[in-house]
Motif scaffolding. Sequence first.
Motif, PDB file in Angstrom:
ATOM      1  N   TYR A  61      27.756  24.788   0.724  1.00  0.00           N
ATOM      2  CA  TYR A  61      26.482  24.926   0.635  1.00  0.00           C
ATOM      3  C   TYR A  61      26.043  24.813  -0.661  1.00  0.00           C
ATOM      4  O   TYR A  61      26.449  25.477  -1.747  1.00  0.00           O
ATOM      5  CB  TYR A  61      25.855  26.003   1.312  1.00  0.00           C
ATOM      6  CG  TYR A  61      25.986  25.822   2.975  1.00  0.00           C
ATOM      7  CD1 TYR A  61      24.626  25.848   3.514  1.00  0.00           C
ATOM      8  CD2 TYR A  61      27.122  25.799   3.629  1.00  0.00           C
ATOM      9  CE1 TYR A  61      24.566  25.557   4.714  1.00  0.00           C
ATOM     10  CE2 TYR A  61      27.224  25.862   4.847  1.00  0.00           C
ATOM     11  CZ  TYR A  61      25.933  25.773   5.736  1.00  0.00           C
ATOM     12  OH  TYR A  61      25.921  25.548   7.042  1.00  0.00           O
ATOM     13  N   GLN A  62      24.716  24.091  -1.155  1.00  0.00           N
ATOM     14  CA  GLN A  62      24.190  24.028  -2.561  1.00  0.00           C
ATOM     15  C   GLN A  62      22.724  23.760  -2.498  1.00  0.00           C
ATOM     16  O   GLN A  62      22.157  23.324  -1.515  1.00  0.00           O
ATOM     17  CB  GLN A  62      25.125  22.961  -3.357  1.00  0.00           C
ATOM     18  CG  GLN A  62      24.887  21.529  -2.900  1.00  0.00           C
ATOM     19  CD  GLN A  62      25.689  20.559  -3.871  1.00  0.00           C
ATOM     20  OE1 GLN A  62      26.655  20.702  -4.137  1.00  0.00           O
ATOM     21  NE2 GLN A  62      24.901  19.592  -4.278  1.00  0.00           N
ATOM     22  N   THR A  63      22.288  24.260  -3.721  1.00  0.00           N
ATOM     23  CA  THR A  63      20.920  24.081  -3.777  1.00  0.00           C
ATOM     24  C   THR A  63      20.299  24.283  -5.203  1.00  0.00           C
ATOM     25  O   THR A  63      21.341  24.386  -6.205  1.00  0.00           O
ATOM     26  CB  THR A  63      19.998  24.908  -2.960  1.00  0.00           C
ATOM     27  OG1 THR A  63      18.655  24.660  -3.168  1.00  0.00           O
ATOM     28  CG2 THR A  63      20.066  26.435  -3.371  1.00  0.00           C
ATOM     29  N   THR A  64      19.357  23.607  -5.643  1.00  0.00           N
ATOM     30  CA  THR A  64      18.772  23.815  -6.777  1.00  0.00           C
ATOM     31  C   THR A  64      17.595  24.559  -6.598  1.00  0.00           C
ATOM     32  O   THR A  64      16.763  24.484  -6.037  1.00  0.00           O
ATOM     33  CB  THR A  64      18.632  22.636  -7.911  1.00  0.00           C
ATOM     34  OG1 THR A  64      17.680  21.645  -7.115  1.00  0.00           O
ATOM     35  CG2 THR A  64      19.837  22.011  -7.975  1.00  0.00           C
ATOM     36  N   PHE A  65      17.159  25.416  -7.841  1.00  0.00           N
ATOM     37  CA  PHE A  65      15.785  26.480  -7.487  1.00  0.00           C
ATOM     38  C   PHE A  65      15.374  26.546  -9.073  1.00  0.00           C
ATOM     39  O   PHE A  65      16.134  26.792  -9.917  1.00  0.00           O
ATOM     40  CB  PHE A  65      16.232  27.677  -6.633  1.00  0.00           C
ATOM     41  CG  PHE A  65      17.014  28.571  -7.472  1.00  0.00           C
ATOM     42  CD1 PHE A  65      16.639  29.475  -8.261  1.00  0.00           C
ATOM     43  CD2 PHE A  65      18.388  28.466  -7.305  1.00  0.00           C
ATOM     44  CE1 PHE A  65      17.346  30.445  -8.934  1.00  0.00           C
ATOM     45  CE2 PHE A  65      19.167  29.527  -7.887  1.00  0.00           C
ATOM     46  CZ  PHE A  65      18.686  30.263  -8.568  1.00  0.00           C
ATOM     47  N   ASP A  66      13.925  26.680  -8.850  1.00  0.00           N
ATOM     48  CA  ASP A  66      13.176  27.192 -10.260  1.00  0.00           C
ATOM     49  C   ASP A  66      12.930  28.522  -9.893  1.00  0.00           C
ATOM     50  O   ASP A  66      12.767  29.133  -8.928  1.00  0.00           O
ATOM     51  CB  ASP A  66      12.066  26.233 -10.431  1.00  0.00           C
ATOM     52  CG  ASP A  66      12.312  24.655 -10.636  1.00  0.00           C
ATOM     53  OD1 ASP A  66      13.588  24.363 -10.980  1.00  0.00           O
ATOM     54  OD2 ASP A  66      11.546  24.007 -10.256  1.00  0.00           O
ATOM     55  N   LEU A  67      12.686  28.991 -11.333  1.00  0.00           N
ATOM     56  CA  LEU A  67      12.285  30.390 -11.177  1.00  0.00           C
ATOM     57  C   LEU A  67      10.715  30.641 -11.805  1.00  0.00           C
ATOM     58  O   LEU A  67      10.589  30.035 -12.962  1.00  0.00           O
ATOM     59  CB  LEU A  67      13.325  31.395 -12.000  1.00  0.00           C
ATOM     60  CG  LEU A  67      14.458  32.049 -11.236  1.00  0.00           C
ATOM     61  CD1 LEU A  67      15.198  32.834 -12.275  1.00  0.00           C
ATOM     62  CD2 LEU A  67      14.057  32.739 -10.107  1.00  0.00           C
ATOM     63  N   PRO A  68      10.003  31.622 -11.200  1.00  0.00           N
ATOM     64  CA  PRO A  68       8.685  31.656 -12.005  1.00  0.00           C
ATOM     65  C   PRO A  68       9.048  32.201 -13.352  1.00  0.00           C
ATOM     66  O   PRO A  68       9.936  33.030 -13.517  1.00  0.00           O
ATOM     67  CB  PRO A  68       7.944  32.896 -11.138  1.00  0.00           C
ATOM     68  CG  PRO A  68       8.732  32.663  -9.962  1.00  0.00           C
ATOM     69  CD  PRO A  68      10.225  32.050 -10.199  1.00  0.00           C
ATOM     70  N   ALA A  69       8.142  32.166 -14.361  1.00  0.00           N
ATOM     71  CA  ALA A  69       8.441  32.123 -15.727  1.00  0.00           C
ATOM     72  C   ALA A  69       8.548  33.818 -16.023  1.00  0.00           C
ATOM     73  O   ALA A  69       9.482  34.209 -16.886  1.00  0.00           O
ATOM     74  CB  ALA A  69       7.373  31.706 -16.774  1.00  0.00           C
ATOM     75  N   ASP A  70       7.956  34.825 -15.465  1.00  0.00           N
ATOM     76  CA  ASP A  70       8.077  36.250 -15.498  1.00  0.00           C
ATOM     77  C   ASP A  70       9.219  36.820 -15.191  1.00  0.00           C
ATOM     78  O   ASP A  70       9.637  37.752 -15.706  1.00  0.00           O
ATOM     79  CB  ASP A  70       6.908  36.943 -14.920  1.00  0.00           C
ATOM     80  CG  ASP A  70       6.794  36.595 -13.237  1.00  0.00           C
ATOM     81  OD1 ASP A  70       7.481  35.693 -12.891  1.00  0.00           O
ATOM     82  OD2 ASP A  70       6.009  37.263 -12.519  1.00  0.00           O
ATOM     83  N   PHE A  71      10.256  36.010 -14.283  1.00  0.00           N
ATOM     84  CA  PHE A  71      11.450  36.563 -13.816  1.00  0.00           C
ATOM     85  C   PHE A  71      12.291  36.886 -15.043  1.00  0.00           C
ATOM     86  O   PHE A  71      13.244  37.668 -15.371  1.00  0.00           O
ATOM     87  CB  PHE A  71      12.158  35.698 -12.895  1.00  0.00           C
ATOM     88  CG  PHE A  71      11.559  36.067 -11.688  1.00  0.00           C
ATOM     89  CD1 PHE A  71      12.610  36.582 -10.523  1.00  0.00           C
ATOM     90  CD2 PHE A  71      10.358  35.764 -11.014  1.00  0.00           C
ATOM     91  CE1 PHE A  71      12.196  36.980  -9.132  1.00  0.00           C
ATOM     92  CE2 PHE A  71      10.191  36.308  -9.623  1.00  0.00           C
ATOM     93  CZ  PHE A  71      11.011  36.584  -8.705  1.00  0.00           C
ATOM     94  N   LEU A  72      12.682  35.970 -15.696  1.00  0.00           N
ATOM     95  CA  LEU A  72      13.435  35.901 -17.062  1.00  0.00           C
ATOM     96  C   LEU A  72      12.852  36.802 -18.095  1.00  0.00           C
ATOM     97  O   LEU A  72      13.711  36.828 -19.168  1.00  0.00           O
ATOM     98  CB  LEU A  72      13.623  34.421 -17.586  1.00  0.00           C
ATOM     99  CG  LEU A  72      14.362  33.390 -16.551  1.00  0.00           C
ATOM    100  CD1 LEU A  72      14.684  32.127 -17.093  1.00  0.00           C
ATOM    101  CD2 LEU A  72      15.688  33.993 -16.235  1.00  0.00           C
TER     102      LEU A  72
END
Length: 829
Positions: A61-72
């Motif tokens: 199983y695989q995916t790509t995802f983005d993160l909201p900037a405040d997470f990092l």
Amino acid sequence: MLRHEISNNWTFREAAKDQFHTAQVPGCVHIDLLRNGLIPDPFFGTNEQELQWIGEQDWIYQTTFDLPADFLKQANVELVFRGLDTYASVTLNGSPVLTANNMFRDWRIPCKPLLKEKGNALVVRFRNVFAETLPQYQSAPYRLHAFGTNDQADVKLAMYSRKAQFHYGWDWGPRLITCGIWRPALIEAWSGLRIKSVFVQQQNVSAAGADIISVMEVLSDAPQRARISVTMDSSQLNSEEHPLQKGLNRITVKGHLDQPALWWTNGLGSHPLYHYRAQVEAGGNTVDEYSTKIGVRSLEIVRDKDASGTSLYVRLNGVPVFMKGANYVPLDNFQNRVTRERYESVLRSAVEAHMNMLRVWGGGIFEEDTFYELCDQHGILIWHDLQFACATYPTDEAFLQNVRQEIIDNVIRLRNHASIALYCGNNENEACWHLMWKQLCSPEIQARHERDIRTLYYETIPQALREVDTTRYYHSSSPNAGFNNIPYGEGDIHYWGVWHGKEPFEKYPENIARFVSEYGFQSYPELSTVKKFAEPKDRELHSVVMLSHQRCMADERRDREYGNRLIQSYMDQWYRRPKDFESYLYVSQVMQADGVRLAMEAHRRAMPYCMGSLYWQINDCWPVASWSSIDYFGRWKALHYTARRIFAPVIVSAVVKENEALFYIVSDRLEPIKATLEIVVLDFGGKEISRRTQPVTVAPNTSELHLTLTKAQLARGQDDAQLVIVSRLKDENGIMAEDLKYFRLPKDLKLSPPEIATKITRSKGGCSIELSCRSLARSVMLACGDDEGFFSDNHFDLLPGETKRVEYRTSLDEEGVKRQLKAMSLIDS
């Protein structure tokens, strides 16, 4: 705490192939294959047998995802899996981050250095269970044991995996070995501090007040001071400052709740839930909070020595409570298909049948949060098996540490629920060892197995429980009596003398313990359910398809007719041979209800010696012949309607013997009842043969014999094959309880065609049906074609000269119900 669920853009493929297909997370490989049109319905026909290859392959199983900037921007960022089924290797942006080997655990991986704002690549490779466990089997110093009809394979490997054991097959379920991301995958991020866990303990609980002890774990990035505030609804219990060290801090906050509304089980009172909130403030700002729903109650499992042995009962808010209920198995082989509505349906059905306890059985799963929340809301207590069933298990250090963390993860999640009554170490493992497997082993191997039992159930598991929940009783094994010279008076039993032991139904009242946590009898689902998995040509008891949906087998699965034969042998004892397939399905349900009823009534009559009756089982995980009272599609069988009558708060229970009848009244109510006991004997045409009435005072929370009458007093010399005994408890408001019994077995009753008449009128939500008959109608079953409607009552005996009203909840109009309604009774079969 910031949370981002990784639920979009998932694809999957068989590891040995290149083509990807769309996937759903949370989910499982079988449903992803089905959704993509790559396999047929696993539950239809014999498709299950053709789909065994799925569990033998690796899947990616695989995916790509983005993160909201405040997470990092946060100091701490973690990848969290709430459930991976089962052997999984995880990479994040090309870096290996996790190797998982337990379906029941949470997995949390610090991952900030690996993450980026855009285009994060997450890959989960699931290794098949056989590749993982067969080497363990082959290198094991001695063989582990399992039931031949449960792990349905020649080489039994289920016990080596921390995976739902019913996935490997059971005597009511298919062998469909799943894999997948079966619970949410998330990114969690935080800075400063966060609440890791809160354990809400209750002490000195009464209607006047309750001490609320909040035992908290708080993670802090640095030494600091924090204010912790605890509220329940609008009542602030405490607000105080605490110094925090860097790392994990354990803090206890004490409070008191005045005049709490107490939580009671179904039938004894309401089930109020307080909104509990613990907030942590630092620097004048609320940094994190934990909230949940709390039912305030005192609950003890009482194990007192007495003249009969050792008690085993629930004392709730100071009151001994008889447990009425059933065993519960997972609602589906594919957990991601289970919706809140399905949970609500089965739990409302339990409530409507006056149940106050379900036993979460040890071969399934630790259930979803929704299940426990609904149990809290409905006043249903949970006897919670831990996930070990019908087998012996490894006890190497890696296995034990895996189990330890599994217990900690799940008990932290469960322990604040009012519904959790007790934890139990396993289902039948000790009993099976002593009754079945011990004799197969040499003295040396016996000693090893018994060491393993002590290590797992008497050391590792209770030690893990003590780390996270010291407030609940731990029952090492169910049953804990009825084997190894342990008498029934010492605890709970699983009585299978009726069914596997081939003892007659009449043995049920002779086999009663302090708590009966399993007993039951099989039936087939109704025809409308059979149509869901069998084509017309296969609707015959001995067809390959029907046998595929009858999993109670013998002789290491070679004897596939074993379950059918047992049903037939009992049917021959009590009933006449049904005339066709549909009649056979119907009579099997009548027999299940009639037989199990003997046990339910006997258990209730035996209180306070016996204080629990949990039949096997309330539900199914697929459409099948089984012990369930509700089939896979949510249709009530005759047993569930019968359970609703026998588990009612107040019942009359007549015991008909050869020359006399004994009339008991059992009451769960906490106040006395003044009423009239009325005993009337009618012939099947409605003529009164005898009548006896007497005033009675029913003591609270008791079972008591109130009247004994001789057969001569009751039958007055009439042909007892044509008589029914009608026992009623009445007060100024009418009939409180009713019981119909017969002098003869069903096959010996001289029934006549009842000529059932129906009058159908439109009502809110469906139709009202009024039924009457010219002569007694035994075991009336109402059906309305394949309509998905619900009858407010069904599978009842209809007396001549009386009118019974049944509400039918349906989307059909009045004419549609009139066209399709069918009323069948025993003589029609």
